[in-house]
Enzyme design. Sequence first.
Site, PDB file in Angstrom:
ATOM      1  N   LYS A 261      43.547  28.551  38.018  1.00 43.34           N
ATOM      2  CA  LYS A 261      42.928  27.998  36.822  1.00 43.34           C
ATOM      3  C   LYS A 261      43.629  28.641  35.634  1.00 43.34           C
ATOM      4  O   LYS A 261      43.506  29.844  35.392  1.00 43.34           O
ATOM      5  CB  LYS A 261      41.432  28.309  36.787  1.00 43.34           C
ATOM      6  CG  LYS A 261      40.751  27.823  35.508  1.00 43.34           C
ATOM      7  CD  LYS A 261      39.327  28.334  35.413  1.00 43.34           C
ATOM      8  CE  LYS A 261      38.720  28.036  34.048  1.00 43.34           C
ATOM      9  NZ  LYS A 261      37.391  28.658  33.870  1.00 43.34           N
TER      10      LYS A 261
ATOM     11  N   GLY B   4      30.194  25.727  28.805  1.00 44.44           N
ATOM     12  CA  GLY B   4      29.141  25.226  27.929  1.00 44.44           C
ATOM     13  C   GLY B   4      27.935  24.630  28.612  1.00 44.44           C
ATOM     14  O   GLY B   4      26.878  24.490  27.988  1.00 44.44           O
TER      15      GLY B   4
END
Length: 257
Positions: free
Chosen positions: A98, A186
Amino acid sequence: MDDLILAGHKFSSRLLLGTGKFSDSVVMMKAVKASGAQLVTVALRRFNKANPSDDLCGPLMKMKGVTLLPNTSGARDAKEAVKAAMLSRDLCGSPFVKVEIHPNPHHLMPDPIETYEACKILAKEGFVVLPYMPADPVLAKRLEDVGCAAVMPLGSAIGSGRGLANAEMIKIIVKNSLVPVIVDAGIRAPSEAAAAMEMGCGAVLVNSAVAAANDPVAMASAFAMSVKAGRSAFMAGIMARGVDAVPTSPLTAFLGK
């Protein structure tokens, strides 16, 4: 089977779990198991064989069905991200990475230019590259073009719990993407994960929402169910929105008689 496919690797779970904010490794391991996640992120700084109490890599590698997704968190530019990815692959053997480059510690927004440069290099080096990125449809296509296996637009700022603030941009990315779109950052509640899946995202990655819950293990289970529900709804085909009310059981003919 409705598998998540990343560069030929198949995963039955569409929930990815981050491991950076758990209170201890025991809770983290229980949460991973409860989530059913098969891709689990781990930062390079948590590869610490010399200190087992601070080593997440070892325990996670021993978990059946779990594939490590090392991240480059802490990298400030492409050069540092590539170095972190190479070290991670040497340490754990995972081809996944990632790419996470956020040079400003105050807002932690991903650097689009350095992210693009790092992804170009790592894709050529044979990594399965998943870039954490702004919710930018143009950048998403550029990252797809250089060989990324998925794109990971942020729902909102890391750890903010502001949910899918970038929903409209994410919808455009989903519509135009030929690789899975994984919402990362988020998400606060399982309902938001379900909403991301309903709009056609391939998966979601959560960390703080689980780690900061009063009961992380129970929350991990709740996210697992919400992701499955959202995906099932998308596959079933959600009804279109209308302007006027439409009765489900017309009564006029009955009343006329």
